[in-house]
Design an enzyme around this catalytic site. Sequence first.
Site, PDB file in Angstrom:
ATOM      1  N   ARG A 269     -89.213 -39.899  64.435  1.00 38.16           N
ATOM      2  CA  ARG A 269     -88.682 -40.202  65.761  1.00 38.16           C
ATOM      3  C   ARG A 269     -89.088 -41.627  66.141  1.00 38.16           C
ATOM      4  O   ARG A 269     -90.280 -41.964  66.121  1.00 38.16           O
ATOM      5  CB  ARG A 269     -89.267 -39.208  66.747  1.00 38.16           C
ATOM      6  CG  ARG A 269     -88.791 -39.400  68.141  1.00 38.16           C
ATOM      7  CD  ARG A 269     -89.276 -38.331  69.111  1.00 38.16           C
ATOM      8  NE  ARG A 269     -88.343 -38.319  70.224  1.00 38.16           N
ATOM      9  CZ  ARG A 269     -88.234 -37.341  71.110  1.00 38.16           C
ATOM     10  NH1 ARG A 269     -88.999 -36.267  71.004  1.00 38.16           N
ATOM     11  NH2 ARG A 269     -87.359 -37.419  72.085  1.00 38.16           N
ATOM     12  N   ALA A 270     -88.114 -42.459  66.501  1.00 40.06           N
ATOM     13  CA  ALA A 270     -88.419 -43.878  66.723  1.00 40.06           C
ATOM     14  C   ALA A 270     -89.379 -44.068  67.890  1.00 40.06           C
ATOM     15  O   ALA A 270     -90.338 -44.838  67.804  1.00 40.06           O
ATOM     16  CB  ALA A 270     -87.123 -44.652  66.960  1.00 40.06           C
ATOM     17  N   SER A 271     -89.129 -43.355  68.979  1.00 43.86           N
ATOM     18  CA  SER A 271     -89.996 -43.561  70.146  1.00 43.86           C
ATOM     19  C   SER A 271     -91.399 -43.032  69.901  1.00 43.86           C
ATOM     20  O   SER A 271     -92.352 -43.473  70.545  1.00 43.86           O
ATOM     21  CB  SER A 271     -89.390 -42.883  71.380  1.00 43.86           C
ATOM     22  OG  SER A 271     -89.316 -41.481  71.188  1.00 43.86           O
TER      23      SER A 271
ATOM     24  N   HIS B  65     -78.114 -49.901  65.929  1.00 50.43           N
ATOM     25  CA  HIS B  65     -77.365 -50.043  67.192  1.00 50.43           C
ATOM     26  C   HIS B  65     -76.340 -51.168  67.093  1.00 50.43           C
ATOM     27  O   HIS B  65     -76.235 -52.007  68.000  1.00 50.43           O
ATOM     28  CB  HIS B  65     -78.327 -50.279  68.362  1.00 50.43           C
ATOM     29  CG  HIS B  65     -79.601 -49.502  68.229  1.00 50.43           C
ATOM     30  ND1 HIS B  65     -80.809 -50.100  67.981  1.00 50.43           N
ATOM     31  CD2 HIS B  65     -79.841 -48.167  68.224  1.00 50.43           C
ATOM     32  CE1 HIS B  65     -81.747 -49.168  67.856  1.00 50.43           C
ATOM     33  NE2 HIS B  65     -81.188 -47.994  67.999  1.00 50.43           N
TER      34      HIS B  65
ATOM     35  N   HIS C 274     -78.805 -43.527  59.640  1.00 49.65           N
ATOM     36  CA  HIS C 274     -79.767 -43.723  60.726  1.00 49.65           C
ATOM     37  C   HIS C 274     -79.917 -42.434  61.535  1.00 49.65           C
ATOM     38  O   HIS C 274     -79.201 -42.199  62.509  1.00 49.65           O
ATOM     39  CB  HIS C 274     -79.291 -44.877  61.624  1.00 49.65           C
ATOM     40  CG  HIS C 274     -80.193 -45.213  62.769  1.00 49.65           C
ATOM     41  ND1 HIS C 274     -79.856 -46.140  63.726  1.00 49.65           N
ATOM     42  CD2 HIS C 274     -81.422 -44.772  63.111  1.00 49.65           C
ATOM     43  CE1 HIS C 274     -80.829 -46.255  64.612  1.00 49.65           C
ATOM     44  NE2 HIS C 274     -81.788 -45.429  64.273  1.00 49.65           N
TER      45      HIS C 274
ATOM     46  N   GLU D  11     -77.315 -41.952  64.694  1.00 50.23           N
ATOM     47  CA  GLU D  11     -78.605 -41.790  65.360  1.00 50.23           C
ATOM     48  C   GLU D  11     -78.722 -40.448  66.069  1.00 50.23           C
ATOM     49  O   GLU D  11     -79.564 -40.298  66.953  1.00 50.23           O
ATOM     50  CB  GLU D  11     -78.865 -42.936  66.357  1.00 50.23           C
ATOM     51  CG  GLU D  11     -80.347 -43.243  66.519  1.00 50.23           C
ATOM     52  CD  GLU D  11     -80.621 -44.406  67.470  1.00 50.23           C
ATOM     53  OE1 GLU D  11     -79.682 -45.057  67.929  1.00 50.23           O
ATOM     54  OE2 GLU D  11     -81.809 -44.660  67.725  1.00 50.23           O
TER      55      GLU D  11
ATOM     56  N   TYR E 199     -84.578 -51.419  72.680  1.00 54.76           N
ATOM     57  CA  TYR E 199     -83.960 -51.229  71.358  1.00 54.76           C
ATOM     58  C   TYR E 199     -82.897 -52.302  71.107  1.00 54.76           C
ATOM     59  O   TYR E 199     -82.860 -52.937  70.053  1.00 54.76           O
ATOM     60  CB  TYR E 199     -83.301 -49.850  71.256  1.00 54.76           C
ATOM     61  CG  TYR E 199     -84.231 -48.682  71.033  1.00 54.76           C
ATOM     62  CD1 TYR E 199     -85.579 -48.740  71.388  1.00 54.76           C
ATOM     63  CD2 TYR E 199     -83.771 -47.492  70.479  1.00 54.76           C
ATOM     64  CE1 TYR E 199     -86.416 -47.648  71.203  1.00 54.76           C
ATOM     65  CE2 TYR E 199     -84.605 -46.397  70.280  1.00 54.76           C
ATOM     66  CZ  TYR E 199     -85.926 -46.479  70.643  1.00 54.76           C
ATOM     67  OH  TYR E 199     -86.750 -45.404  70.450  1.00 54.76           O
TER      68      TYR E 199
ATOM     69  N   HIS F 132     -83.128 -39.815  63.168  1.00 57.36           N
ATOM     70  CA  HIS F 132     -84.567 -39.663  63.432  1.00 57.36           C
ATOM     71  C   HIS F 132     -84.890 -38.184  63.664  1.00 57.36           C
ATOM     72  O   HIS F 132     -84.064 -37.428  64.172  1.00 57.36           O
ATOM     73  CB  HIS F 132     -84.975 -40.442  64.682  1.00 57.36           C
ATOM     74  CG  HIS F 132     -84.761 -41.918  64.609  1.00 57.36           C
ATOM     75  ND1 HIS F 132     -85.449 -42.718  63.723  1.00 57.36           N
ATOM     76  CD2 HIS F 132     -83.950 -42.746  65.320  1.00 57.36           C
ATOM     77  CE1 HIS F 132     -85.062 -43.981  63.906  1.00 57.36           C
ATOM     78  NE2 HIS F 132     -84.153 -44.023  64.851  1.00 57.36           N
TER      79      HIS F 132
ATOM     80  N   ARG G 259     -76.983 -38.050  74.420  1.00 55.14           N
ATOM     81  CA  ARG G 259     -76.749 -36.704  73.919  1.00 55.14           C
ATOM     82  C   ARG G 259     -75.562 -35.996  74.557  1.00 55.14           C
ATOM     83  O   ARG G 259     -75.223 -34.885  74.181  1.00 55.14           O
ATOM     84  CB  ARG G 259     -78.018 -35.867  74.108  1.00 55.14           C
ATOM     85  CG  ARG G 259     -79.206 -36.528  73.438  1.00 55.14           C
ATOM     86  CD  ARG G 259     -80.443 -35.688  73.379  1.00 55.14           C
ATOM     87  NE  ARG G 259     -81.501 -36.431  72.684  1.00 55.14           N
ATOM     88  CZ  ARG G 259     -82.627 -35.907  72.242  1.00 55.14           C
ATOM     89  NH1 ARG G 259     -82.870 -34.623  72.423  1.00 55.14           N
ATOM     90  NH2 ARG G 259     -83.519 -36.652  71.623  1.00 55.14           N
TER      91      ARG G 259
END
Lengths: 339, 339
Positions: A73-75, A225, A9, A286, A196, A11, A292
């Site tokens: 990128r998920a978002s 997640h 996972h 992820e 999410y 992105h 981060r």
Amino acid sequence: MRALIIDCHGHYTTVPAEMEAYRKQQIEEVSNARPLHMGTVPITDDQIRESLEGAQLKLQRERGADMTFFSPRASAMAHHLTSAEGNVYWAAHWNDLIYRVCQLYPDNFAPVGMLPQFPGVEPKESIKELERCVNELGFIGINLNPDPSGGMWTDPPLFDKWWFPIYEALQDLDLPAMIHVSQTCNPNFHFTGAHYINADTTSIMQFIQSGLFEQFPRLKFLIPHGGGAVPYHWGRYRGLAQDNGWGLLQDRLLKNMYLDTCVYHQPGIDLLFKVIPHENILFASEMVGAVRGIDPETGHYFDDTKRYIDGSKKLSAAERAKIFEGNARRVFPRFPASL
Amino acid sequence: MRALIIDCHGHYTTVPAEMEAYRKQQIEEVSNARPLHMGTVPITDDQIRESLEGAQLKLQRERGADMTFFSPRASAMAHHLTSAEGNVYWAAHWNDLIYRVCQLYPDNFAPVGMLPQFPGVEPKESIKELERCVNELGFIGINLNPDPSGGMWTDPPLFDKWWFPIYEALQDLDLPAMIHVSQTCNPNFHFTGAHYINADTTSIMQFIQSGLFEQFPRLKFLIPHGGGAVPYHWGRYRGLAQDNGWGLLQDRLLKNMYLDTCVYHQPGIDLLFKVIPHENILFASEMVGAVRGIDPETGHYFDDTKRYIDGSKKLSAAERAKIFEGNARRVFPRFPASL
């Protein structure tokens, strides 16, 4: 076949700004009712290399992972924006870009795509791009957004026949889907902190209440997640299933559903391993993603989830190998055995 | 003051059928645009006794709890049904009934109310009933629905000034609120399996992202169901707070927010105690509630959460006393010290 550490996972969160510029232009065109066109996104190979060398590739090396299953990128998917046509172009550009990343770094990234979903548009409209991803671009998985409305939850639940054509296509292609939402336009839901996680919980409960996998026994869904709230409330879900006559979750759910390890602290990972069979857990971080920073309690990155798996005292070497590699190869059969 | 085992989260799920009949009539009146009226709900004291003796009271005795903070059936609140006026009558009847329960069994139940919320209606309209509950009926807490739309999430988030008048009233009354949703009309969300848990997660993230408690430092919010997904993802939330410059969760969240123990298996409870300070955890079972069966893995009821607390090896006697009683007395100062 060499032993790999596979992160299932990842992105492309560090994508060059040209993608966002393209999307902004699309949004502007739609809001001004101007005709859309596929157009181009001028990103060079050097830009791609630059965007990854100091980020995902650097962190892969530092943390000791070998291979990342890599998706848009998920978002940025933001299926609620622009239009059905706009998202066809947007998904195509994203998938083409992911393809290029994986051509440049075939030993580091394997391609996972996004679909051109749009709220109110039947998922079967996404099959064409799904088939292009697999048959033309060699993708090994796809991300399916259970809420293309972006937090309004206006489309039918995943057990509605609305979704069945895409499930049939997934089964025909022997392709797993990661169930992953995107940005939200509902101010109630912070995207990475609520939407999410809620979507993970919601999707799993939809599977439990419907028995969807009895109708589609060859579906394989990866829930990111760490499965949202479900492992923490595993007793609640076992109990709800029992009270409602839905049987055991190992039969109703765990033949088709897998959870990743994007849970950013040791106690959470320990719980996950305690309640969910190891066969159903795939290593993932992820990164570079939702969190981060460095955890001041450990001195290590929150999302360096490999450390939690290494640090989990009760795993045997064989179990660890499943979580790092074996399960990913089983769930993603299109990932080349030669790698 | 004798030592008590206080269950801070119980609902009148076994209410006599007359309440549902009243609600059905309301729904019919609204759908036929007939004028609403307060009316009566003919329930006798004997009916109340009968509804409780074989259920909540029996289970209290069997499981060794002494006192339950008792509120209307959560799914029956259904703030999305009827109308603003209909819900004023509905909340009044429910609160009157809870008052009667607690008059009949003052040593077993302490009253917690519901508000006459309705989607699109400002929460300040609920203050009158809130004050009646506290000042006239002696209620010690109130349930606040963060999504009166029933799974459509159309009202503003809890950090919006929309909600501030009710927060001011809560502070003035020194009253804690349990943040608890109700039935859902969105087919994506199973009510006890998704909507309840998602609402817990969503609310907590709203507190984190907004810093609401800096504006309302005397608010006390109890989040049910062990805080939704949040303890399982505690690293994620600590990391999101740090990345965004929102500081430490012990400052931003844990001076005002409390979690209950409605988590129906030992590994979940163990995680809760591991990551959340004991000062912030209140014993609760939600019986008779979402899960009513016996766990075949333990031979005991899923929702007999006292067993998990008793079974948690790492708790000291002093910590256990806080979770069973001390924290509840601190969070609910209107609960009589004489009990």
